[in-house]
Design a protein around this motif. Sequence first.
Motif, PDB file in Angstrom:
ATOM      1  N   ILE A  69       0.683  -1.248   0.048  1.00  0.00           N
ATOM      2  CA  ILE A  69      -0.107  -0.096   0.003  1.00  0.00           C
ATOM      3  C   ILE A  69       0.872   1.235  -0.056  1.00  0.00           C
ATOM      4  O   ILE A  69       0.701   2.119  -0.715  1.00  0.00           O
ATOM      5  CB  ILE A  69      -1.023   0.088   1.015  1.00  0.00           C
ATOM      6  N   ARG A  70       1.918   1.371   0.840  1.00  0.00           N
ATOM      7  CA  ARG A  70       3.056   2.416   0.843  1.00  0.00           C
ATOM      8  C   ARG A  70       3.456   2.654  -0.538  1.00  0.00           C
ATOM      9  O   ARG A  70       3.521   3.915  -1.033  1.00  0.00           O
ATOM     10  CB  ARG A  70       3.726   2.199   1.825  1.00  0.00           C
ATOM     11  N   SER A  71       3.900   1.639  -0.980  1.00  0.00           N
ATOM     12  CA  SER A  71       4.570   1.602  -2.243  1.00  0.00           C
ATOM     13  C   SER A  71       3.651   2.236  -3.480  1.00  0.00           C
ATOM     14  O   SER A  71       3.805   3.281  -4.225  1.00  0.00           O
ATOM     15  CB  SER A  71       5.005   0.345  -2.714  1.00  0.00           C
ATOM     16  N   LEU A  72       2.521   1.853  -3.360  1.00  0.00           N
ATOM     17  CA  LEU A  72       1.449   2.374  -4.470  1.00  0.00           C
ATOM     18  C   LEU A  72       0.886   3.739  -4.151  1.00  0.00           C
ATOM     19  O   LEU A  72       0.599   4.476  -4.951  1.00  0.00           O
ATOM     20  CB  LEU A  72       0.018   1.360  -4.363  1.00  0.00           C
ATOM     21  N   LEU A  73       0.779   4.109  -2.825  1.00  0.00           N
ATOM     22  CA  LEU A  73       0.726   5.548  -2.526  1.00  0.00           C
ATOM     23  C   LEU A  73       1.651   6.255  -2.791  1.00  0.00           C
ATOM     24  O   LEU A  73       1.489   7.448  -3.453  1.00  0.00           O
ATOM     25  CB  LEU A  73       0.450   5.562  -0.941  1.00  0.00           C
ATOM     26  N   GLU A  74       2.935   5.854  -2.690  1.00  0.00           N
ATOM     27  CA  GLU A  74       4.069   6.826  -3.046  1.00  0.00           C
ATOM     28  C   GLU A  74       4.233   6.910  -4.362  1.00  0.00           C
ATOM     29  O   GLU A  74       4.843   7.939  -4.992  1.00  0.00           O
ATOM     30  CB  GLU A  74       5.219   6.005  -2.527  1.00  0.00           C
ATOM     31  N   SER A  75       3.851   5.810  -5.386  1.00  0.00           N
ATOM     32  CA  SER A  75       3.739   6.124  -6.868  1.00  0.00           C
ATOM     33  C   SER A  75       2.656   7.058  -7.252  1.00  0.00           C
ATOM     34  O   SER A  75       2.676   7.304  -8.446  1.00  0.00           O
ATOM     35  CB  SER A  75       3.518   4.699  -7.222  1.00  0.00           C
TER      36      SER A  75
ATOM     37  N   ARG B 247      -8.618   4.890  -3.791  1.00  0.00           N
ATOM     38  CA  ARG B 247      -9.643   4.550  -4.339  1.00  0.00           C
ATOM     39  C   ARG B 247      -9.187   3.488  -5.362  1.00  0.00           C
ATOM     40  O   ARG B 247      -9.924   2.287  -5.512  1.00  0.00           O
ATOM     41  CB  ARG B 247     -10.376   5.751  -5.193  1.00  0.00           C
ATOM     42  N   LEU B 248      -8.342   3.676  -6.141  1.00  0.00           N
ATOM     43  CA  LEU B 248      -7.600   3.047  -7.091  1.00  0.00           C
ATOM     44  C   LEU B 248      -6.983   1.644  -6.429  1.00  0.00           C
ATOM     45  O   LEU B 248      -6.854   0.662  -6.919  1.00  0.00           O
ATOM     46  CB  LEU B 248      -6.644   3.588  -8.224  1.00  0.00           C
ATOM     47  N   ILE B 249      -6.236   1.934  -5.466  1.00  0.00           N
ATOM     48  CA  ILE B 249      -5.365   0.843  -4.668  1.00  0.00           C
ATOM     49  C   ILE B 249      -6.319   0.114  -4.086  1.00  0.00           C
ATOM     50  O   ILE B 249      -6.240  -1.231  -4.278  1.00  0.00           O
ATOM     51  CB  ILE B 249      -4.574   1.740  -3.455  1.00  0.00           C
ATOM     52  N   ARG B 250      -7.684   0.408  -3.775  1.00  0.00           N
ATOM     53  CA  ARG B 250      -8.520  -0.406  -3.059  1.00  0.00           C
ATOM     54  C   ARG B 250      -9.245  -1.490  -4.088  1.00  0.00           C
ATOM     55  O   ARG B 250      -9.399  -2.618  -3.958  1.00  0.00           O
ATOM     56  CB  ARG B 250      -9.644   0.373  -2.152  1.00  0.00           C
ATOM     57  N   GLU B 251      -9.179  -1.076  -5.397  1.00  0.00           N
ATOM     58  CA  GLU B 251      -9.468  -1.854  -6.315  1.00  0.00           C
ATOM     59  C   GLU B 251      -8.469  -2.726  -6.966  1.00  0.00           C
ATOM     60  O   GLU B 251      -8.787  -3.874  -7.546  1.00  0.00           O
ATOM     61  CB  GLU B 251      -9.994  -0.656  -7.560  1.00  0.00           C
TER      62      GLU B 251
END
Length: 117
Positions: free
Chosen positions: A49-55, A60-64
């Motif tokens: 999650i941290r990696s995706l947020l940092e990208s 909303r998209l991460i949850r999908e």
Amino acid sequence: MKISEASRASGVSVRSLRFYEDRGLIVPGRYSNGYRDYCRSTLDRVHLIRSLLESGLPVRLIRELLPHLTDASDVSPELLCAEFLAEVRLYRDRLNDRIAALDTQRSALDAFLDGTP
């Protein structure tokens, strides 16, 4: 492990862990007294999650995306709708634009520093 231990182990604040839970990104277990119980797989998910947020991806998209990332394998495009993939591509393109802008700024600073005594 309890939330404070999970925070130390993951390097993510207790507040962030609660935020991820509130947004449905993680689901820690619960002890009989109601305390959260974080296992290794939940901490691995927190790192993802941290990696995706940092990208630059929004929650909303991460949850999908997370249900499709059950292991280290790549996400199969057939599993995701075209609209979702278009949004991810848009974020990637914005990231590329930011990288290009930063590279230009760095080059300007290098030129300035090369020209100073």
